[in-house]
Design a protein around this motif. Structure first.
Motif, PDB file in Angstrom:
ATOM      1  N   SER A 134       0.564  -1.517   9.371  1.00  0.00           N
ATOM      2  CA  SER A 134       0.595  -2.545   8.325  1.00  0.00           C
ATOM      3  C   SER A 134      -0.699  -3.339   8.333  1.00  0.00           C
ATOM      4  O   SER A 134      -1.238  -3.677   7.277  1.00  0.00           O
ATOM      5  N   ASP A 135      -1.201  -3.625   9.541  1.00  0.00           N
ATOM      6  CA  ASP A 135      -2.439  -4.391   9.682  1.00  0.00           C
ATOM      7  C   ASP A 135      -3.606  -3.660   9.013  1.00  0.00           C
ATOM      8  O   ASP A 135      -4.358  -4.234   8.222  1.00  0.00           O
ATOM      9  N   ARG A 138      -3.155  -3.548   5.237  1.00  0.00           N
ATOM     10  CA  ARG A 138      -3.462  -4.844   4.617  1.00  0.00           C
ATOM     11  C   ARG A 138      -4.982  -5.013   4.486  1.00  0.00           C
ATOM     12  O   ARG A 138      -5.493  -5.417   3.440  1.00  0.00           O
ATOM     13  N   ARG A 139      -5.700  -4.662   5.547  1.00  0.00           N
ATOM     14  CA  ARG A 139      -7.162  -4.823   5.489  1.00  0.00           C
ATOM     15  C   ARG A 139      -7.776  -3.908   4.441  1.00  0.00           C
ATOM     16  O   ARG A 139      -8.742  -4.267   3.759  1.00  0.00           O
ATOM     17  N   ALA A 142      -6.905  -5.373   0.844  1.00  0.00           N
ATOM     18  CA  ALA A 142      -7.324  -6.727   0.496  1.00  0.00           C
ATOM     19  C   ALA A 142      -8.593  -6.680  -0.353  1.00  0.00           C
ATOM     20  O   ALA A 142      -9.426  -5.780  -0.195  1.00  0.00           O
TER      21      ALA A 142
END
Lengths: 230, 107
Positions: A134-135, A138-139, A142
């Motif tokens: 997920s991290d 997300r990056r 973004a």
């Protein structure tokens, strides 16, 4: 401790000239990242492997390894073919060949796994890999990618063989870290975000891998990762 | 079995979403090392979710075990490949730096 851990000391990335301007800025910033001081992580003791039992002869040990290899390949064959009786004409030679190859090509390391610690590790690892994916997702999605990439060293204390390889592979599946090289006595880790306390995260993982391979002193099992390493 | 079907569809969709995010990361991230992060982690979870969805629809225990095995081997090889690619990229970057230095210092 600080001398052993040189954070962001060597950003051996793609040559910076090949990067777009904003990324070049970031990759240069990674030379001198802001972040907490890592001098405080306490080391926890890791004991070496238990000595070989002297009563077991070398021949017996080899036979036991061969038996394990054959058991694993037999299990795989049965799962893949659903154990149909007509598959055995191919199956028996294939199982024997794969088993002998697995026995002959893997080095004889001795390690054992603590079952309870393995269960605990599996649960924790499943959660961490969800967080890691997920991290990174997300990056990636973004608008302004939130990256502060760079390298750091982590001195290895786990014994050679299975525990080290397992540790290096687990690093790559954890949020924000990727094992880039096992070099001498340390693992070189690439981090997506050097502002995070990468060193403490790796210490926590090392503790869990040590527990998994039953390498912690006995009294330590009930505790949690040493100090702030959780 | 509408419930199980929709759970499976949800898991497979989410898995495809993670594959998409991993691919976008692969295209957008600035260097080789960051790209490897996107590949190993996002795709690993994407495959896990797709396997979970397929396992919910599976007809037999054997199928479920095979799905778990597929996931296990793909994730193991992804971690190993990422490590090897990163090692190679580091060696490459070090070599490029060395030649750049010798060119600059030449009279």
């Amino acid at each position: 401790m600080n001398a052993m851990y040189r954070k962001g000391h060597d950003h051996a990335g793609t040559t910076t000239a090949q990067l777009p301007v904003r990324a070049r800025e970031r990759s240069l910033r990674a030379f001198d990242p802001p972040g907490p001081d890592h001098g405080t992580t306490p080391a926890f003791p890791i004991r070496p492997f238990l000595p070989r039992s002297p009563r077991e002869s070398a021949l017996r040990r080899r036979l036991r390894r061969l038996a394990w290899a054959l058991a694993v390949t037999t299990g795989l064959w049965l799962v893949l073919t659903e154990a149909g009786p007509d598959s055995l004409a191919f199956g028996i030679p294939a199982i024997a060949l794969a088993g002998v190859l697995a026995f002959a090509t893997t080095p004889a390391t001795r390690w054992r796994i603590a079952p309870l610690a393995a269960l605990r590790f599996a649960g924790w690892f499943a959660l961490q890999s969800v967080l890691g994916a997920s991290d990174v997702a997300r990056r990636a999605l973004a608008l302004r990618m939130d990256l502060a990439p760079g390298f750091c060293d982590y001195p290895l204390r786990l014994p050679q063989g299975a525990p080290r390889v397992f540790f290096a592979n687990a690093i790559s599946l954890l949020p924000g870290t990727l094992s880039a090289e096992l070099e001498g006595g340390s693992v070189i880790v690439h981090s997506l975000d050097l502002r995070r306390d990468t060193h403490a995260e790796l210490a926590g993982l090392e503790w869990r891998v040590a527990a998994l391979f039953d390498l912690l002193p006995r009294a330590d099992h009930a505790g949690s990762p040493a100090g702030g390493a959780a | 079995m509408i419930l199980i079907d929709s759970l499976a569809a949800l898991a497979i969709l989410a898995g495809a979403g993670f594959f998409m995010a991993g691919t976008i990361g692969l295209l957008r991230f600035p260097d080789t090392f960051c790209r490897l992060h996107a590949l190993t982690k996002a795709d690993g979870l994407g495959l896990a979710l797709i396997c979970l969805g397929a396992a919910l629809l599976a007809g037999s225990a054997g199928e479920i075990v095979r799905l778990v095995l597929i996931w296990l081997f793909v994730v193991l090889s992804a971690a190993t490949c990422a490590h090897l690619v990163a090692r190679h990229a580091r060696a490459d970057a070090a070599a490029a730096r060395n030649t750049a230095v010798t060119k600059e210092t030449r009279p």
